[in-house]
Scaffold this motif. Structure first.
Motif, PDB file in Angstrom:
ATOM      1  N   LEU A   1      26.930   5.151 -25.459  1.00 50.56           N
ATOM      2  CA  LEU A   1      26.829   4.380 -26.681  1.00 50.56           C
ATOM      3  C   LEU A   1      25.493   3.666 -26.740  1.00 50.56           C
ATOM      4  O   LEU A   1      24.811   3.656 -27.757  1.00 50.56           O
ATOM      5  N   TRP A   2      25.137   3.073 -25.608  1.00 48.19           N
ATOM      6  CA  TRP A   2      23.907   2.294 -25.564  1.00 48.19           C
ATOM      7  C   TRP A   2      22.818   3.080 -24.864  1.00 48.19           C
ATOM      8  O   TRP A   2      23.084   3.863 -23.963  1.00 48.19           O
ATOM      9  N   SER A   3      21.583   2.816 -25.282  1.00 49.04           N
ATOM     10  CA  SER A   3      20.494   3.389 -24.495  1.00 49.04           C
ATOM     11  C   SER A   3      19.305   2.457 -24.494  1.00 49.04           C
ATOM     12  O   SER A   3      19.193   1.550 -25.316  1.00 49.04           O
ATOM     13  N   GLY A   4      18.440   2.690 -23.547  1.00 52.16           N
ATOM     14  CA  GLY A   4      17.254   1.855 -23.409  1.00 52.16           C
ATOM     15  C   GLY A   4      16.293   2.497 -22.450  1.00 52.16           C
ATOM     16  O   GLY A   4      16.326   3.709 -22.243  1.00 52.16           O
ATOM     17  N   ARG A   5      15.435   1.675 -21.889  1.00 49.10           N
ATOM     18  CA  ARG A   5      14.391   2.196 -20.999  1.00 49.10           C
ATOM     19  C   ARG A   5      14.401   1.429 -19.683  1.00 49.10           C
ATOM     20  O   ARG A   5      14.609   0.213 -19.660  1.00 49.10           O
ATOM     21  N   THR A   6      14.124   2.164 -18.634  1.00 44.07           N
ATOM     22  CA  THR A   6      13.908   1.520 -17.342  1.00 44.07           C
ATOM     23  C   THR A   6      12.508   0.896 -17.367  1.00 44.07           C
ATOM     24  O   THR A   6      11.730   1.124 -18.286  1.00 44.07           O
ATOM     25  N   GLY A   7      12.195   0.138 -16.334  1.00 38.61           N
ATOM     26  CA  GLY A   7      10.870  -0.469 -16.245  1.00 38.61           C
ATOM     27  C   GLY A   7       9.779   0.580 -16.252  1.00 38.61           C
ATOM     28  O   GLY A   7       8.664   0.332 -16.677  1.00 38.61           O
ATOM     29  N   ARG A   8      10.111   1.782 -15.786  1.00 40.03           N
ATOM     30  CA  ARG A   8       9.096   2.832 -15.780  1.00 40.03           C
ATOM     31  C   ARG A   8       9.162   3.704 -17.022  1.00 40.03           C
ATOM     32  O   ARG A   8       8.548   4.763 -17.074  1.00 40.03           O
ATOM     33  N   HIS A   9       9.922   3.235 -18.021  1.00 45.78           N
ATOM     34  CA  HIS A   9       9.908   3.878 -19.326  1.00 45.78           C
ATOM     35  C   HIS A   9      10.770   5.126 -19.405  1.00 45.78           C
ATOM     36  O   HIS A   9      10.707   5.860 -20.390  1.00 45.78           O
ATOM     37  N   GLU A  10      11.579   5.387 -18.369  1.00 43.35           N
ATOM     38  CA  GLU A  10      12.489   6.515 -18.498  1.00 43.35           C
ATOM     39  C   GLU A  10      13.607   6.113 -19.464  1.00 43.35           C
ATOM     40  O   GLU A  10      14.088   4.982 -19.418  1.00 43.35           O
ATOM     41  N   ILE A  11      14.029   7.052 -20.318  1.00 45.19           N
ATOM     42  CA  ILE A  11      15.122   6.771 -21.252  1.00 45.19           C
ATOM     43  C   ILE A  11      16.433   6.845 -20.478  1.00 45.19           C
ATOM     44  O   ILE A  11      16.667   7.807 -19.752  1.00 45.19           O
ATOM     45  N   ALA A  12      17.284   5.844 -20.628  1.00 49.37           N
ATOM     46  CA  ALA A  12      18.579   5.861 -19.946  1.00 49.37           C
ATOM     47  C   ALA A  12      19.697   5.657 -20.960  1.00 49.37           C
ATOM     48  O   ALA A  12      19.650   4.736 -21.775  1.00 49.37           O
TER      49      ALA A  12
END
Ligand code: 5AD
Length: 493
Positions: A418-429
């Protein structure tokens, strides 16, 4: 009330300029239409950095002739880089267009539309604000929750003369925004709920403060011609806006990746462990012809120093294939550089001749088919690097800044997330199994369950789950984030 709709092509700077047009139009009494069909004013914010982008405008305007006929008083505005580049010529070539407005003339848009409504003739305004540069600021409506991520312009224009690039022509010479204004805008965004800010500029790390108010950054050498005040600005933002979770920037020029900037990365926790640093080619011969002003060895040495200072930092890049005179050996050098640096993301483009660029003097002698072949080989190399990197993260714990709900961000709820975002290294999670929680704008700890081709599937850790807010019906919705994430890890130019 007249209604408007904006279609954006091109880079983050254009996305940002579109935001400014939204603000300017709303303040002038316009409302946003549900889509082009319901609009009275249609704005195309254009890009001319590569050939395809410009062709898109031409076909779009072609389609709009009919749209215009179908509604009385409908107006077509062309903004952005093609507007700046072509000016009046666009009005002559395409009768469908009513207003042409350059990036520095956005504040004049309501006035131009007003004149037109009173019976004025089609008009073009494409004047650089060289004497008194204007940097428009976003003004979030007071009651709303700000988007988790935001862009803040710190400079515009470009003083480099890369031979392939139209930007110096379309965006003019470098102009910098006063550091006080930058800090004030970031502080206002953060107090409205923004967690991550990306500093924007065509060569963002050549920044110099027109106020002369920044102390020299540690590591900055007075006699290094590549030194700038960018590291000093990063330090000031970090110190003055402690609530900011992440501070990114795009796009830096490798020349200005100086010791002071590397030291800032080592010392400032707010800088995430990822930098997008366009290299364009791995061949010194091509780099020279591109007028990039660094060698392959310099690029490698600087990025190596950065990664040594910040272990685990990842790099992504832009590469042009098929630049005039590029031989198989030159291209092999690019491939070997991609592997040597180990880029975890790559935008690749086929060279295209752009008006007003120095490279027009060179014959475009790499056949189209060969450009395509090289691009495919380039992507193959970068996809393999990305796949190895992402699968190496499975089982690790990462911190993800939740940027939104998957569906709204066009990801269609990958893997039921449902949710998504980015890790500190910009990988999409993509975060699974958190439908009942309100994670928007939170930095949450997740464990990585699986790797997709270009992204990660993640689950909240027990601690993160226990700390999260339940989702409330009717809770204040955030401003829709208009930011279009770079959907492609690799793009065919
Ligand atoms: N042809 C192909 N790619 C180009 N770029 C800029 N100009 C051209 C051109 N004439 C690419 C560069 C730059 C990115 C924004 O677009 O890789 O970094």
């Amino acid at each position: 009330m007249p209604r408007y709709s904006i279609t954006t092509f091109g880079c983050q700077m254009n996305v940002h300029d579109s935001e400014r047009m939204h603000d300017v139009l709303r303040r002038a009494g316009y409302t946003e239409a549900g889509g082009p069909d319901e609009a009275d004013v249609l704005v195309l914010n254009t890009c001319s950095v590569r050939e395809k982008a410009e062709q898109k405008l031409r076909s779009e305007v072609g389609r709009l002739a009919r749209w215009k006929r179908e509604g009385e008083g409908r107006v077509v505005v062309v903004a952005g880089c093609v507007a700046q580049q072509e000016g009046e010529r666009l009005l002559k070539q395409m009768r469908t267009i009513d207003v042409v407005v350059g990036p520095d003339n956005i504040p004049e848009l309501p006035g131009l539309l007003g004149d037109l409504a009173l019976g004025g003739l089609p008009v073009a305004r494409t004047v650089f604000d060289l004497d008194a540069p204007r940097f428009l600021v976003a003004s979030p409506p007071p009651a709303s929750r700000a988007a988790p991520t935001a862009f803040v312009t710190i400079m515009k224009g470009c003083d480099e003369r890369c031979s392939f690039c139209i930007v110096p022509h379309t965006r003019g010479p470098e102009r910098y925004r006063p550091s006080d204004e930058i800090v004030a805008e970031i502080a206002a965004l953060v107090s409205a709920g923004t967690r991550e800010v990306t500093l924007l500029g065509q060569t963002v790390n050549s920044y110099s403060d027109p106020l002369g108010a920044l102390p020299r950054a540690p590591g900055a050498s007075a006699d290094d011609p590549d030194e700038s005040e960018f590291a000093a600005l990063l330090r000031r933002v970090a110190a003055d806006v402690p609530g900011l979770a992440r501070l990114r920037y795009t796009s830096p020029h490798p020349r200005h990746l100086t010791p002071s900037l590397i030291l800032a990365h080592a010392e400032l926790a707010v800088l995430p462990r990822h930098v997008h640093l366009p290299v364009q080619s791995g061949s010194d011969r091509v780099l020279r012809r591109m007028i990039r002003r660094y060698t392959r060895a310099e690029y490698v040495a600087r990025t190596r120093a950065l990664v040594e200072a910040v272990p685990g930092l990842t790099l992504s890049t832009d590469i042009i294939v098929g630049f005039p005179g590029e031989t198989e050996d030159d291209f092999a050098a690019t491939l070997s550089l991609v592997r040597e640096v180990g880029f975890k993301g790559l935008f690749g483009f086929k060279y295209s001749r752009r008006p007003h660029t120095p490279a027009l003097k060179l014959p475009d002698d790499v056949p189209e088919g060969l450009k395509g072949e090289r691009l495919a080989r380039l992507f193959e190399a970068s996809e393999a690097l990305l796949a190895a990197h992402l699968s190496g993260l499975v089982g690790t714990t990462q911190e993800v800044l939740v940027e939104g709900r998957d569906k709204e961000r066009g990801h269609g709820g990958q893997g039921g997330a449902l949710w998504s975002g980015r890790t500190g290294r910009h990988e999409i999670a993509h975060i699974e199994g958190a439908a009942e929680l309100d994670l928007l704008g939170e930095v949450v700890e997740v464990s990585i369950a699986r790797a997709n081709k270009h992204s990660l599937q993640a689950e909240l850790t027990e601690a993160a789950r226990a700390a999260a807010r339940p989702r409330q019906r009717g809770a204040a919705e955030p401003r829709p984030a208009r930011r279009s994430l770079p959907v492609v890890a690799a793009e065919g130019g």
